[in-house]
Design an enzyme around this catalytic site. Structure first.
Site, short mmCIF file in Angstrom:
data_model
loop_
_atom_site.label_atom_id
_atom_site.label_comp_id
_atom_site.label_asym_id
_atom_site.label_seq_id
_atom_site.Cartn_x
_atom_site.Cartn_y
_atom_site.Cartn_z
CG ASN A 47 9.03 1.66 5.53
OD1 ASN A 47 9.63 1.30 4.76
ND2 ASN A 47 9.20 3.30 5.78
NE ARG A 96 3.89 1.84 9.38
CZ ARG A 96 4.72 1.55 10.50
NH1 ARG A 96 4.35 1.77 11.68
NH2 ARG A 96 5.75 0.90 10.15
CE LYS A 138 3.50 0.03 -1.89
NZ LYS A 138 2.83 -0.57 -0.80
N PRO A 155 1.35 0.79 -8.92
CG PRO A 155 -0.25 0.50 -7.40
CD PRO A 155 -0.06 0.12 -8.72
CG ASP A 157 6.18 -3.25 -3.43
OD1 ASP A 157 6.61 -3.90 -4.58
OD2 ASP A 157 5.56 -4.14 -2.56
CD GLN A 195 1.01 -3.67 -7.98
OE1 GLN A 195 0.05 -4.39 -7.98
NE2 GLN A 195 1.88 -3.41 -7.11
CG PHE A 199 2.68 -7.85 -5.06
CD1 PHE A 199 3.83 -6.79 -4.74
CD2 PHE A 199 2.04 -8.47 -4.16
CE1 PHE A 199 3.86 -6.84 -3.38
CE2 PHE A 199 2.14 -8.53 -2.90
CZ PHE A 199 3.00 -7.59 -2.17
#
Length: 217
Positions: A47, A96, A138, A155, A157, A195, A199
């Site tokens: 995030n 985090r 992820k 992965p 997202d 990926q 992406f």
């Protein structure tokens, strides 16, 4: 350096979407990063925006890493484990910090060994990484892809989910497990490469399920 990307792109290009995405992202390479640095970096990435991720990693490196010219190496586990929640917060880690602290504690106590993870099969390695607070599917997949050479992982997202739904699921909301199943079926051991191309393609062209600057073919 020994990876033959021309062969990989030729295999992926049997899929019309990947053919365009691979051509669009020509020059993209997968990292082979230090596992500890990769793990902490992706915990920080949750995030978070890329400029802020870079800033936080830079702050941590400057505080606990070894100086290298005008920059700093990423700190070792022994160095970073001297941190605490307050000092990590000062580095702008935000919420985090508790995940980083848990990661450091588990690694320091030997509850999790990255060396052991390296020798596990992919499914077991993912489960082991996900014992760390804040490490979900992820983040675990990213660490496996970018530091353990597990090129078969995919992965997912928000951007990957959108582009997969857009091109392969008629724009419909799709569970991540179904996206992973399709990626495994279509690309197998090259799913991680697919990926990366998807992406970059999706982020650059702002492709998603509901709004795109490009028309679907």
């Amino acid at each position: 350096m020994g990876t033959d990307y021309s062969e990989i792109k030729a295999i992926l290009s049997k899929d019309s979407v990947l053919k365009e995405a691979a051509a669009f992202g020509d020059g993209i390479r997968l990292l082979n990063q230090d596992p500890f640095e990769c793990l902490i970096s992706f915990i920080i990435s949750q995030n978070n925006r890329i400029p802020m991720i870079q800033k936080v990693i830079g702050n941590i490196s400057a505080r606990w890493g070894e100086k290298a010219g005008e920059n700093y190496f990423f700190p070792s586990l022994d160095s970073l484990k001297t941190s605490n929640c307050e000092s990590l917060m000062e580095c702008k880690t935000g919420f985090r910090h508790k995940y980083i602290t848990d990661c450091l504690e588990k690694l320091s106590k030997g509850e999790i060994s990255l060396e052991t993870v390296k020798n596990m099969d992919t499914a077991r390695a993912k489960e082991e990484l996900m014992k760390i607070k804040g490490v979900g599917t992820k983040v675990a997949n990213c660490v496996l892809l970018f530091s353990f050479g597990r090129r078969e992982v995919f992965p997912t997202d928000v951007w990957i989910k959108r582009v997969m739904e857009y091109f392969y699921f008629d724009g419909k909301e799709t569970p991540i497990k179904d996206i992973h199943a399709l990626a495994a079926h279509k690309w197998g051991k090259y799913a991680g490469f697919a990926q990366q191309y998807l992406f970059y393609y999706a982020r650059t062209l702002h492709i998603n399920a509901g709004n795109s600057k490009r028309k679907r073919k």
